[in-house]
Scaffold this active site. Sequence first.
Site, PDB file in Angstrom:
ATOM      1  N   GLY A   1     -43.884  11.790 -48.189  1.00  0.00           N
ATOM      2  CA  GLY A   1     -42.751  12.317 -49.008  1.00  0.00           C
ATOM      3  C   GLY A   1     -42.268  13.424 -48.738  1.00  0.00           C
ATOM      4  O   GLY A   1     -42.169  13.582 -47.360  1.00  0.00           O
TER       5      GLY A   1
ATOM      6  N   THR B   1     -41.388  17.124 -47.884  1.00  0.00           N
ATOM      7  CA  THR B   1     -42.076  18.783 -47.617  1.00  0.00           C
ATOM      8  C   THR B   1     -42.507  19.411 -48.494  1.00  0.00           C
ATOM      9  O   THR B   1     -43.591  19.912 -48.649  1.00  0.00           O
ATOM     10  CB  THR B   1     -41.211  19.481 -46.363  1.00  0.00           C
ATOM     11  OG1 THR B   1     -41.045  18.474 -45.261  1.00  0.00           O
ATOM     12  CG2 THR B   1     -42.034  20.624 -45.811  1.00  0.00           C
TER      13      THR B   1
ATOM     14  N   THR C   1     -42.880  18.724 -51.939  1.00  0.00           N
ATOM     15  CA  THR C   1     -43.995  17.989 -52.593  1.00  0.00           C
ATOM     16  C   THR C   1     -45.334  18.159 -51.794  1.00  0.00           C
ATOM     17  O   THR C   1     -46.710  18.285 -52.220  1.00  0.00           O
ATOM     18  CB  THR C   1     -43.573  16.456 -52.789  1.00  0.00           C
ATOM     19  OG1 THR C   1     -42.413  16.298 -53.007  1.00  0.00           O
ATOM     20  CG2 THR C   1     -44.561  15.537 -53.859  1.00  0.00           C
TER      21      THR C   1
ATOM     22  N   GLU D   1     -47.685  13.209 -44.389  1.00  0.00           N
ATOM     23  CA  GLU D   1     -46.346  12.660 -43.811  1.00  0.00           C
ATOM     24  C   GLU D   1     -45.035  12.934 -44.544  1.00  0.00           C
ATOM     25  O   GLU D   1     -44.862  12.632 -45.496  1.00  0.00           O
ATOM     26  CB  GLU D   1     -46.369  10.852 -43.509  1.00  0.00           C
ATOM     27  CG  GLU D   1     -47.474  10.298 -42.892  1.00  0.00           C
ATOM     28  CD  GLU D   1     -47.704  10.907 -41.488  1.00  0.00           C
ATOM     29  OE1 GLU D   1     -46.522  11.284 -40.676  1.00  0.00           O
ATOM     30  OE2 GLU D   1     -48.833  10.786 -40.746  1.00  0.00           O
TER      31      GLU D   1
ATOM     32  N   CYS E   1     -37.143   8.583 -42.729  1.00  0.00           N
ATOM     33  CA  CYS E   1     -37.389   9.973 -42.339  1.00  0.00           C
ATOM     34  C   CYS E   1     -37.351  10.070 -40.692  1.00  0.00           C
ATOM     35  O   CYS E   1     -37.209  11.060 -40.121  1.00  0.00           O
ATOM     36  CB  CYS E   1     -38.840  10.052 -42.641  1.00  0.00           C
ATOM     37  SG  CYS E   1     -40.147   8.717 -42.038  1.00  0.00           S
TER      38      CYS E   1
HETATM   39  P1  NDP Z   1     -41.163  12.895 -52.891  1.00  0.00           P
HETATM   40  O1  NDP Z   1     -41.966  13.846 -52.315  1.00  0.00           O
HETATM   41  O2  NDP Z   1     -40.080  13.369 -54.048  1.00  0.00           O
HETATM   42  O3  NDP Z   1     -41.849  11.770 -53.395  1.00  0.00           O
HETATM   43  C1  NDP Z   1     -42.895  11.298 -52.824  1.00  0.00           C
HETATM   44  C2  NDP Z   1     -44.143  10.622 -53.606  1.00  0.00           C
HETATM   45  O4  NDP Z   1     -44.742  11.634 -54.133  1.00  0.00           O
HETATM   46  C3  NDP Z   1     -43.564   9.856 -55.037  1.00  0.00           C
HETATM   47  O5  NDP Z   1     -44.322   8.432 -55.165  1.00  0.00           O
HETATM   48  C4  NDP Z   1     -43.373  10.839 -55.799  1.00  0.00           C
HETATM   49  O6  NDP Z   1     -43.422  10.137 -57.331  1.00  0.00           O
HETATM   50  C5  NDP Z   1     -44.667  11.667 -55.608  1.00  0.00           C
HETATM   51  N1  NDP Z   1     -45.009  12.997 -56.095  1.00  0.00           N
HETATM   52  C6  NDP Z   1     -43.846  13.556 -56.453  1.00  0.00           C
HETATM   53  N2  NDP Z   1     -44.090  14.887 -57.029  1.00  0.00           N
HETATM   54  C7  NDP Z   1     -45.685  14.768 -56.888  1.00  0.00           C
HETATM   55  C8  NDP Z   1     -46.809  15.801 -56.897  1.00  0.00           C
HETATM   56  N3  NDP Z   1     -46.476  16.834 -57.622  1.00  0.00           N
HETATM   57  N4  NDP Z   1     -47.950  15.280 -56.998  1.00  0.00           N
HETATM   58  C9  NDP Z   1     -48.110  13.919 -56.256  1.00  0.00           C
HETATM   59  N5  NDP Z   1     -47.167  12.980 -56.345  1.00  0.00           N
HETATM   60  C10 NDP Z   1     -45.993  13.603 -56.325  1.00  0.00           C
HETATM   61  O7  NDP Z   1     -40.169  12.136 -51.584  1.00  0.00           O
HETATM   62  P2  NDP Z   1     -39.257  11.172 -51.787  1.00  0.00           P
HETATM   63  O8  NDP Z   1     -39.820   9.827 -52.642  1.00  0.00           O
HETATM   64  O9  NDP Z   1     -38.084  11.772 -52.378  1.00  0.00           O
HETATM   65  O10 NDP Z   1     -38.978  10.410 -50.539  1.00  0.00           O
HETATM   66  C11 NDP Z   1     -38.092  11.125 -49.616  1.00  0.00           C
HETATM   67  C12 NDP Z   1     -38.937  11.973 -48.467  1.00  0.00           C
HETATM   68  O11 NDP Z   1     -40.312  11.253 -47.735  1.00  0.00           O
HETATM   69  C13 NDP Z   1     -38.220  12.670 -47.374  1.00  0.00           C
HETATM   70  O12 NDP Z   1     -38.438  13.917 -47.355  1.00  0.00           O
HETATM   71  C14 NDP Z   1     -38.511  11.638 -46.326  1.00  0.00           C
HETATM   72  O13 NDP Z   1     -38.383  12.402 -45.066  1.00  0.00           O
HETATM   73  C15 NDP Z   1     -40.143  11.557 -46.577  1.00  0.00           C
HETATM   74  N6  NDP Z   1     -40.488  10.578 -45.795  1.00  0.00           N
HETATM   75  C16 NDP Z   1     -41.365  10.782 -44.475  1.00  0.00           C
HETATM   76  C17 NDP Z   1     -41.821   9.840 -44.007  1.00  0.00           C
HETATM   77  C18 NDP Z   1     -42.841  10.225 -42.708  1.00  0.00           C
HETATM   78  O14 NDP Z   1     -43.562   9.224 -42.405  1.00  0.00           O
HETATM   79  N7  NDP Z   1     -43.127  11.428 -42.386  1.00  0.00           N
HETATM   80  C19 NDP Z   1     -41.601   8.558 -44.117  1.00  0.00           C
HETATM   81  C20 NDP Z   1     -40.638   8.205 -45.021  1.00  0.00           C
HETATM   82  C21 NDP Z   1     -40.260   9.386 -46.112  1.00  0.00           C
HETATM   83  P3  NDP Z   1     -41.942  10.168 -57.921  1.00  0.00           P
HETATM   84  O15 NDP Z   1     -41.041   9.370 -57.022  1.00  0.00           O
HETATM   85  O16 NDP Z   1     -42.378   8.800 -58.926  1.00  0.00           O
HETATM   86  O17 NDP Z   1     -41.771  11.266 -58.523  1.00  0.00           O
END
Ligand code: NDP
Length: 480
Positions: free
Chosen positions: A226, A228, A230, A248, A282
């Site tokens: 997700g 950075t 988070t 990641e 990403c």
């Molecule tokens: P987020 O960080 O917002 O969310 C990722 C996941 O974490 C979601 O399931 C989200 O739930 C959950 N989450 C959010 N806050 C918390 C918390 N405090 N504790 C535990 N879980 C939490 O990312 P996005 O979904 O917006 O995804 C986009 C990001 O992911 C981009 O920055 C992208 O670059 C990155 N990414 C990285 C990849 C890699 O391989 N390096 C691959 C793909 C994406 P919810 O959505 O339900 O809030």
Amino acid sequence: MQKIQNLINGELVAPQSGEYLENFNPATGEVYSFIPDSDERDVANAVKAAKDAFPLWSNMQKEKRSAILIRLSELIQKNLDKFALAESIDNGKPVWLAKSVDIPRAVSNLHFYATASLHTHTETHAMEATALNYTLNTPVGVAGCISPWNLPLYLFTWKIAPALAAGCTVVAKPSEITPMTAYLLSELCEEAGVPKGVLNIVHGLGTKTGMAIVSHPDVAAISFTGGTKTGEVIARTAAPMFKKLSLELGGKNPNIIFGDADFEKAVHTSVRSSFSNQGEICLCGSRIFIERSIYEKFKTAFVDEVKKLKVGDPLNDDSWIGAIVSKQHKEKILSYIKLAREEGGTILCGGEEINPGGKNAKGYFISPTVIEGLSFDCRTNQEEIFGPVVSIMPFDTEEEVLSYANSTQYGLAATLWTQNLSRAHRMSAKIQCGIIWVNCWLLRDLRTPFGGMKGSGVGREGGFEALKFFMEEKNVCIKF
Ligand code: NDP
């Protein structure tokens, strides 16, 4: 309207709160289903079920575990059309893309780890005639897997497959924004023969459900993909509890085009690496650095090709770009386009919201946007936008472009276009990224280490690395 349920201890169940969240179709802007607003009580039930199932699953013969995961992958394959349509409606991505990339990759992830787990080996270290050391690898216990919305089932399975293949039981949470295909997968678990409690899927908000998984004392490892920011919050919570942690995170990837590149291929692939999946990958290259000798020629050819990309209903086979995943994310992308203008950028194409009309009139669509005239260190070129927006910049020397490429807080992926082999090696060694593609993009071999440096993450997924992450290594020393 459809109500998604949690998968806990082999049963599809409602959240304890009885509350549901709205799930939007981004191509129409309308609510089309509801997802459980789960809290720590649901997570506690899921963790208990996973803990109870751990002895059975971790002691099961590898071959038997492998066969169950292969059956699960085959069931997804059998339902390819249903999964692809669901992914497209939930996320906004073109249905042809979900059908050709996302769902097949989810099938491969499960198949790959089901078979990889049959080919592991352990180390031995003989101390001549004194003693023999050997390593035992044992699954860590209950693993927490948290995945994002951009490649929903693709990244969800990229985590649960190695965890389950390693012998861990799992509590997983897909993004609240795109929960549907994980739910469809939960419906197949019983038929695949996944024993009760081995895989638990709890839907809900990151800050509530996700956080409850990360902070639960009986979850031994967290695998997170997700943003950075988070990732920072998760690390802060999990590290004092000494959990294993794989992160990641985001990227701001450079795409570097040298004057000697195969021009046609560089242009064509750069269009794909910029705008595939609405730029919501990403690994997309959002900063394009072009050697000055071909800057104008490349710019013209690139912008011409980008202008031809059709934006529209994700369910139409001729839409190359679908809808942005949510209203909130659309606003974020538009705010960065505004910022780029304020920072002195010139919009060469796109730069605006699109209304395709008809049933998509209230959907979230943005035209593919190419910006020039920005400095490498402005906010637009330093912060992750994660949408159909790229910035193009000229450069003169290798040293110069290397410093541009390495100037962000991120270090996920880079693409290099050159026919000079020595330069490709030289640059690859110096670019601070976990993944470098030379004369290609997104060419993936699941055996290779996958992940980022700096603010793009900690640890590597892929290959045996991921299986090892879900295991503890134990050295046994036997004196003769
Ligand atoms: P987020 O960080 O917002 O969310 C990722 C996941 O974490 C979601 O399931 C989200 O739930 C959950 N989450 C959010 N806050 C918390 C918390 N405090 N504790 C535990 N879980 C939490 O990312 P996005 O979904 O917006 O995804 C986009 C990001 O992911 C981009 O920055 C992208 O670059 C990155 N990414 C990285 C990849 C890699 O391989 N390096 C691959 C793909 C994406 P919810 O959505 O339900 O809030």
